[in-house]
Motif scaffolding. Structure first.
Motif, PDB file in Angstrom:
ATOM      1  N   ALA A 157      41.408  43.336  20.473  1.00 22.00           N
ATOM      2  CA  ALA A 157      41.464  41.877  20.432  1.00 22.00           C
ATOM      3  C   ALA A 157      42.137  41.330  21.689  1.00 22.00           C
ATOM      4  N   GLY A 158      43.188  42.010  22.141  1.00 23.40           N
ATOM      5  CA  GLY A 158      43.850  41.579  23.367  1.00 23.40           C
ATOM      6  C   GLY A 158      42.939  41.684  24.572  1.00 23.40           C
ATOM      7  N   LEU A 159      42.168  42.770  24.659  1.00 24.11           N
ATOM      8  CA  LEU A 159      41.214  42.933  25.761  1.00 24.11           C
ATOM      9  C   LEU A 159      40.156  41.846  25.723  1.00 24.11           C
ATOM     10  N   GLY A 160      39.630  41.569  24.527  1.00 22.21           N
ATOM     11  CA  GLY A 160      38.634  40.503  24.403  1.00 22.21           C
ATOM     12  C   GLY A 160      39.165  39.172  24.880  1.00 22.21           C
ATOM     13  N   ALA A 161      40.413  38.854  24.497  1.00 23.16           N
ATOM     14  CA  ALA A 161      41.023  37.585  24.928  1.00 23.16           C
ATOM     15  C   ALA A 161      41.179  37.547  26.441  1.00 23.16           C
ATOM     16  N   LEU A 162      41.616  38.666  27.042  1.00 25.11           N
ATOM     17  CA  LEU A 162      41.793  38.716  28.492  1.00 25.11           C
ATOM     18  C   LEU A 162      40.475  38.555  29.240  1.00 25.11           C
ATOM     19  N   LEU A 163      39.377  39.040  28.674  1.00 19.64           N
ATOM     20  CA  LEU A 163      38.070  38.904  29.322  1.00 19.64           C
ATOM     21  C   LEU A 163      37.511  37.492  29.157  1.00 19.64           C
ATOM     22  N   ILE A 164      37.784  36.881  28.019  1.00 14.63           N
ATOM     23  CA  ILE A 164      37.221  35.559  27.734  1.00 14.63           C
ATOM     24  C   ILE A 164      37.825  34.480  28.627  1.00 14.63           C
ATOM     25  N   VAL A 165      39.122  34.549  28.875  1.00 16.19           N
ATOM     26  CA  VAL A 165      39.802  33.481  29.625  1.00 16.19           C
ATOM     27  C   VAL A 165      39.209  33.274  31.022  1.00 16.19           C
ATOM     28  N   PRO A 166      39.057  34.310  31.863  1.00 11.45           N
ATOM     29  CA  PRO A 166      38.480  34.055  33.188  1.00 11.45           C
ATOM     30  C   PRO A 166      37.030  33.583  33.145  1.00 11.45           C
ATOM     31  N   VAL A 167      36.260  34.055  32.159  1.00 11.35           N
ATOM     32  CA  VAL A 167      34.879  33.577  32.031  1.00 11.35           C
ATOM     33  C   VAL A 167      34.861  32.073  31.767  1.00 11.35           C
ATOM     34  N   MET A 168      35.686  31.627  30.837  1.00 14.73           N
ATOM     35  CA  MET A 168      35.748  30.205  30.516  1.00 14.73           C
ATOM     36  C   MET A 168      36.262  29.387  31.695  1.00 14.73           C
ATOM     37  N   LEU A 169      37.282  29.887  32.383  1.00 17.74           N
ATOM     38  CA  LEU A 169      37.818  29.168  33.534  1.00 17.74           C
ATOM     39  C   LEU A 169      36.773  29.043  34.642  1.00 17.74           C
ATOM     40  N   ALA A 170      36.033  30.120  34.872  1.00 22.27           N
ATOM     41  CA  ALA A 170      35.007  30.085  35.928  1.00 22.27           C
ATOM     42  C   ALA A 170      33.919  29.080  35.602  1.00 22.27           C
ATOM     43  N   MET A 171      33.454  29.051  34.349  1.00 16.64           N
ATOM     44  CA  MET A 171      32.393  28.119  33.986  1.00 16.64           C
ATOM     45  C   MET A 171      32.890  26.676  34.046  1.00 16.64           C
ATOM     46  N   GLY A 172      34.116  26.435  33.617  1.00 16.97           N
ATOM     47  CA  GLY A 172      34.671  25.093  33.716  1.00 16.97           C
ATOM     48  C   GLY A 172      34.825  24.646  35.150  1.00 16.97           C
ATOM     49  N   ALA A 173      35.258  25.583  36.022  1.00 18.15           N
ATOM     50  CA  ALA A 173      35.426  25.249  37.443  1.00 18.15           C
ATOM     51  C   ALA A 173      34.096  24.875  38.089  1.00 18.15           C
ATOM     52  N   LEU A 174      33.004  25.491  37.646  1.00 15.91           N
ATOM     53  CA  LEU A 174      31.696  25.137  38.200  1.00 15.91           C
ATOM     54  C   LEU A 174      31.345  23.683  37.889  1.00 15.91           C
ATOM     55  N   GLY A 175      31.704  23.221  36.703  1.00 14.51           N
ATOM     56  CA  GLY A 175      31.458  21.827  36.367  1.00 14.51           C
ATOM     57  C   GLY A 175      32.253  20.892  37.260  1.00 14.51           C
ATOM     58  N   MET A 176      33.511  21.244  37.521  1.00 13.69           N
ATOM     59  CA  MET A 176      34.327  20.449  38.428  1.00 13.69           C
ATOM     60  C   MET A 176      33.742  20.450  39.832  1.00 13.69           C
ATOM     61  N   LEU A 177      33.254  21.618  40.255  1.00 13.72           N
ATOM     62  CA  LEU A 177      32.678  21.738  41.588  1.00 13.72           C
ATOM     63  C   LEU A 177      31.422  20.885  41.728  1.00 13.72           C
ATOM     64  N   CYS A 178      30.633  20.832  40.670  1.00 14.39           N
ATOM     65  CA  CYS A 178      29.411  20.023  40.694  1.00 14.39           C
ATOM     66  C   CYS A 178      29.727  18.563  41.025  1.00 14.39           C
ATOM     67  N   ILE A 179      30.725  18.008  40.367  1.00 16.92           N
ATOM     68  CA  ILE A 179      31.096  16.608  40.605  1.00 16.92           C
ATOM     69  C   ILE A 179      31.726  16.443  41.979  1.00 16.92           C
ATOM     70  N   ALA A 180      32.601  17.390  42.357  1.00 16.93           N
ATOM     71  CA  ALA A 180      33.290  17.286  43.649  1.00 16.93           C
ATOM     72  C   ALA A 180      32.320  17.355  44.826  1.00 16.93           C
TER      73      ALA A 180
END
Length: 466
Positions: free
Chosen positions: A256-279
């Motif tokens: 469960a800890g490994l899954g959480a550690l993998l999920i966080v950067p994936v979510m951050l990367a996808m969110g950052a792409l949305g910010m980049l689109c607007i910027a």
């Protein structure tokens, strides 16, 4: 290009079937079909949690949050996606010890609080997962239509049939086997897609500031997502199947800890792409799809890896949900045969696929399901406390329903307006109903428990009924 797309999609789906069939571990009983009890290590569990939790929705929702709310909400969303796994790591071992032969979170609810609450927990879990699987299949249809000449309906049917083929044959073991590969595949494809996108972005720099809503609004969105996503995923039966499939409590915690550690950067990367689109000054479209708006500046061939990424994301979550829904339905009836369990898995997919082919948005229904889960999550998990009673659990859940309606009732001055606000008529999540549900359910459940003069629910006590 059309034939190359068909060939690539067919190859990826057939690969998933081959992976599942290649693992010839026999499924000898209904219990093994539903739980793969005590068979999985931390690495498999970690990749499975990643693959099961990350669906096609990550190509739409995190980029939109990033584009219109900003970094605070993106961080909140990433934490919200990882937090349910940390809750499982904390509570899962205790529930495994209490029900060593358990299969579902609904069985735990019955053991602690009685048959009536088992039915309610089952209903919440099935509603949430039906929304999830319908949204995933609808998403792959929409993505296919955007990125290729193929009809979206054809890929919806192909994904549904493929995942059914191996989950019906091998049950949870087949889902876990494919999750290892799907988890690795989606990480690899995501890295390739991100690298190509970033390489081909304009080199002249940002044309406007990073998007960022006012801090108060950003924190409100972040807190809403934390409550909604965590509460709903606690009722994700696919996660609970993996609790009992772990070889040991330690493997469960590490997985469960490994899954959480993998999920966080994936979510951050996808969110950052949305910010980049607007910027970068790109038009995210109507309805907004910032990730796909960024693709407009990338080479045309990148559409195929993105489509394969979407198929891996959707297939990995759909096969988990198929097995999970079947486990809830099958365990509700004693002495169900393995053959009957397989037929249940197949039959449950027929109406879901039919709804998905219509292309309707299920966002509002999703939000309602999330809110209902928020009314019950604390009373259910408080069952791990010995003093918690069925009366306190029921009181907490009823209070949660009242708390969800109360903010709208107070602000608009009528009960009908409060109920309407709690159904999210605009399809937009708002903090007040979720916070009201969580606080009211917690407060009343704890109050009833503290007023109880003697401890209840010790580990040797038989199942309670109400």
């Amino acid at each position: 290009m059309l034939y190359a797309t068909i060939a690539a999609l067919a190859a990826s789906l057939l690969f998933f079937v081959w992976i599942a069939v290649r693992d010839r571990t026999p499924v000898g009983s209904v219990d093994d079909y539903l739980t793969a009890r005590g068979s999985q290590g931390a690495l498999t569990l970690g990749l499975s949690f990643l693959a099961s939790g990350m669906g096609g929705w990550i190509l739409f929702v995190p980029p939109e949050i990033g584009a219109f709310v900003g970094p605070v909400a993106v961080v909140g969303y990433a934490l919200a996606a990882a937090l349910p796994l940390l809750v499982l790591a904390a509570c899962g071992p205790a529930i495994r010890r209490r029900l060593p032969q358990g299969r579902t979170i609904a069985e735990y609810a019955q053991e602690r609080f009685g048959a009536a609450l088992r039915l309610w927990v089952t209903a919440l879990s099935v509603l949430y997962m039906l929304c999830f699987i319908t949204a995933e299949l609808t998403a792959i249809g929409a993505i296919t239509a955007m990125l290729s000449e193929l009809p979206g309906s054809a890929v919806i049917v192909a994904v549904a049939v493929t995942t059914l083929t191996y989950t019906t044959w091998g049950g949870l073991r087949a889902s876990l086997t494919t999750d290892r590969w799907q988890g690795g595949l989606l990480l690899g494809l995501l890295i390739v897609v991100l690298a190509v996108l970033l390489f081909h972005l304009p080199k002249s720099g940002l044309v406007q500031p990073w998007p960022a809503a006012p801090l108060e609004a950003s924190l409100s969105v972040a807190l809403t997502l934390v409550i909604a996503v965590t509460a709903a995923n606690i009722f994700h039966q696919g996660y609970w199947q993996r609790v009992w499939s772990a070889r040991s409590d330690a493997e469960l915690r590490r997985g469960a800890g490994l899954g959480a550690l993998l999920i966080v950067p994936v979510m951050l990367a996808m969110g950052a792409l949305g910010m980049l689109c607007i910027a970068l000054g790109k038009n995210p479209g109507t309805p907004p799809i910032p990730f796909f708006a960024l693709l407009s500046g990338a080479p045309g061939w990148l559409a195929l890896p993105v489509l394969l990424l979407a198929v891996a994301l959707v297939a990995s979550s759909v096969d988990t949900l198929q097995s999970a829904i079947a486990s809830l339905v099958v365990t509700a009836r004693p002495k169900v045969s393995l053959s009957a369990a397989r037929w249940v898995t197949v039959l449950l997919m027929v109406p879901v696929a039919a709804v998905s082919l219509q292309g309707h948005s299920v966002l509002r229904l999703f939000l309602i399901a999330d809110l209902l889960c928020a009314t019950a999550v604390v009373p259910v998990l408080l069952g791990l406390w010995q003093r918690m009673t069925p009366t306190a659990a029921v009181a907490g859940m009823v209070a949660g329903l009242v708390g969800a309606v109360l903010p709208g009732w107070v602000s608009a001055g009528s009960l009908a307006a409060g109920v309407l606000a709690a159904t999210f008529p605009n399809g937009v999540p708002t903090l007040a109903p979720f916070l009201g549900a969580l606080l009211a359910s917690s407060a009343l459940a704890l109050s009833f428990t503290w007023l109880n003069p003697s401890p209840q629910g010790n580990a040797t006590q038989p199942a309670t009924t109400i």
